[in-house]
Design a protein around this motif. Structure first.
Motif, PDB file in Angstrom:
ATOM      1  N   VAL A 179       0.867  -1.183   0.000  1.00 26.16           N
ATOM      2  CA  VAL A 179       0.000   0.000   0.000  1.00 26.16           C
ATOM      3  C   VAL A 179       0.903   1.232   0.000  1.00 26.16           C
ATOM      4  O   VAL A 179       1.490   1.579   1.032  1.00 26.16           O
ATOM      5  CB  VAL A 179      -0.930   0.014   1.240  1.00 26.16           C
ATOM      6  N   GLY A 180       1.047   1.854  -1.179  1.00 27.43           N
ATOM      7  CA  GLY A 180       1.953   3.000  -1.301  1.00 27.43           C
ATOM      8  C   GLY A 180       1.181   4.287  -1.489  1.00 27.43           C
ATOM      9  O   GLY A 180       0.153   4.306  -2.174  1.00 27.43           O
ATOM     10  N   GLU A 181       1.681   5.356  -0.894  1.00 25.79           N
ATOM     11  CA  GLU A 181       0.965   6.638  -0.958  1.00 25.79           C
ATOM     12  C   GLU A 181       0.673   7.074  -2.387  1.00 25.79           C
ATOM     13  O   GLU A 181      -0.411   7.573  -2.678  1.00 25.79           O
ATOM     14  CB  GLU A 181       1.774   7.747  -0.263  1.00 25.79           C
TER      15      GLU A 181
ATOM     16  N   ASP B  88      -6.371   1.966  -2.206  1.00 25.22           N
ATOM     17  CA  ASP B  88      -6.908   0.976  -1.280  1.00 25.22           C
ATOM     18  C   ASP B  88      -7.077   1.586   0.116  1.00 25.22           C
ATOM     19  O   ASP B  88      -6.098   1.977   0.743  1.00 25.22           O
ATOM     20  CB  ASP B  88      -5.905  -0.203  -1.217  1.00 25.22           C
ATOM     21  N   HIS B  89      -8.320   1.682   0.584  1.00 28.18           N
ATOM     22  CA  HIS B  89      -8.517   2.234   1.924  1.00 28.18           C
ATOM     23  C   HIS B  89      -8.895   1.159   2.928  1.00 28.18           C
ATOM     24  O   HIS B  89      -9.431   1.437   3.985  1.00 28.18           O
ATOM     25  CB  HIS B  89      -9.564   3.355   1.893  1.00 28.18           C
TER      26      HIS B  89
ATOM     27  N   LEU C 177      -5.010   1.873  12.757  1.00 30.75           N
ATOM     28  CA  LEU C 177      -4.657   2.699  11.591  1.00 30.75           C
ATOM     29  C   LEU C 177      -5.805   3.531  11.032  1.00 30.75           C
ATOM     30  O   LEU C 177      -5.582   4.415  10.221  1.00 30.75           O
ATOM     31  CB  LEU C 177      -4.080   1.811  10.487  1.00 30.75           C
ATOM     32  N   ASP C 178      -7.034   3.262  11.483  1.00 35.22           N
ATOM     33  CA  ASP C 178      -8.165   4.042  10.971  1.00 35.22           C
ATOM     34  C   ASP C 178      -8.519   5.220  11.890  1.00 35.22           C
ATOM     35  O   ASP C 178      -9.476   5.934  11.636  1.00 35.22           O
ATOM     36  CB  ASP C 178      -9.392   3.140  10.776  1.00 35.22           C
ATOM     37  N   GLN C 179      -7.724   5.437  12.953  1.00 36.48           N
ATOM     38  CA  GLN C 179      -8.068   6.526  13.877  1.00 36.48           C
ATOM     39  C   GLN C 179      -7.682   7.900  13.331  1.00 36.48           C
ATOM     40  O   GLN C 179      -6.691   8.029  12.615  1.00 36.48           O
ATOM     41  CB  GLN C 179      -7.438   6.286  15.240  1.00 36.48           C
ATOM     42  N   ARG C 180      -8.436   8.925  13.706  1.00 34.62           N
ATOM     43  CA  ARG C 180      -8.220  10.279  13.167  1.00 34.62           C
ATOM     44  C   ARG C 180      -7.041  10.985  13.816  1.00 34.62           C
ATOM     45  O   ARG C 180      -6.379  11.803  13.212  1.00 34.62           O
ATOM     46  CB  ARG C 180      -9.471  11.122  13.427  1.00 34.62           C
ATOM     47  N   ILE C 181      -6.828  10.692  15.112  1.00 43.87           N
ATOM     48  CA  ILE C 181      -5.753  11.392  15.827  1.00 43.87           C
ATOM     49  C   ILE C 181      -4.790  10.366  16.393  1.00 43.87           C
ATOM     50  O   ILE C 181      -5.211   9.336  16.932  1.00 43.87           O
ATOM     51  CB  ILE C 181      -6.357  12.261  16.954  1.00 43.87           C
TER      52      ILE C 181
END
Ligand code: IPD
Ligand code: CA
Ligand code: CA
Length: 262
Positions: free
Chosen positions: A62-64, A69-70, A236-240
């Motif tokens: 998964v590359g920037e 892919d989310h 990894l799905d957290q906002r902060i």
């Protein structure tokens, strides 16, 4: 060659191309008015993906610069070819390659390599964290007043929406209580500098998995803590994200307050 030695060798090989680009004129394009990308972001990512696909065939890459892919695959390698592109373009030496390997939603290995300063941070789960092969540990600050804290500003600041207001509000709460706050320009390096005790803590809103996937393990293996803004273990799905030496963690989380509604 053991697979994680291979990981470090791949980061170093890509680091030569990164360094060449750092000193060369660059073609800059724009993902948004302020979000820059150069031909080197793309070329370094292509090289990393080719080498990592050979060395870790069972992992999803998964590359920037190339992934839409989310999701969070069971075995994933999150790649940021240049974390700190704005620094890279402006000749500020805080920029790095970040490669984080995650399995079953847990970090298992992480490598952050800054070829400009020749700093290679590495951690493997259960085996500690190193800088250029030497063990590193988080710092010993016991209070926020004795803490130098790092943060970053999301590209979404330009919209002056909820992220921007959270940034301003958190700064207002935190700044008077700390030794000072730094904005270095690379989240991966901010995490590594927390791991080696340069910073007592780091926080930021709206980072992506490739920004933090490697640095999280480097902080944890150096004896630190990483959480969301409610203090719960970071996913990894957290906002902060909040990272620290552990000792000041609760105080830092308390001053940051709640995540804004999306
Ligand atoms: C950025 C850097 C920066 C952070 C931004 C990130 P990029 O990554 O990590 O420090 O504040 O939020 O997006 O765009 O240079 O790879
Ligand atoms: Ca990044
Ligand atoms: Ca990047």
């Amino acid at each position: 060659m053991p697979r994680y030695d291979r990981l470090k060798a791949i980061a170093q090989e890509a680091g030569s191309l990164f360094l060449e680009g750092y000193h060369a004129p660059k073609e800059v394009s724009y993902k948004s008015d302020i979000d820059l990308v150069t031909q080197y972001d793309v070329a370094v990512e292509e090289l990393l993906k080719a080498r990592l696909a050979e060395a870790f065939p069972e992992h999803t890459l998964v590359g920037e610069e190339s992934s839409d892919d989310h999701t969070f695959p069971e075995k994933a390698i999150y790649i940021d070819p240049i974390d700190g592109t704005t620094n890279f373009v402006h000749g500020i030496p805080f920029c790095a390659i970040s490669i984080g390997i995650w399995e079953n939603q847990q970090p298992v290995a992480g490598c952050v390599y800054n070829p400009v300063l020749e700093e290679l941070f590495f951690a493997e789960k259960g085996k500690g964290a190193t800088l250029n092969g030497e063990p590193i540990r988080v710092g010993d600050a016991e209070t926020l007043t004795a803490s130098l804290i790092a943060t970053g500003f999301p590209y979404t600041k330009i919209e002056k929406g909820v992220d921007y207001h959270w940034v301003m509000q958190s700064m207002e709460r935190l700044l008077p209580c700390t030794r000072d706050i730094r904005r270095l320009g690379s989240a991966a390096i901010d995490l590594c500098y927390t791991a080696r005790g340069t910073f007592a803590g780091f926080y930021e809103i709206n980072l992506k998995p490739w920004d933090v996937a490697a640095g999280i393990l480097i902080v944890l293996e150096a004896g630190g803590a990483v959480s969301g803004c409610d203090g719960s273990p970071y996913t990894l799905d957290q906002r902060i994200i909040v990272a620290s030496n552990g000792t000041i963690h609760a105080e830092l989380v308390k001053h940051l307050g709640e995540a804004p509604a999306t």
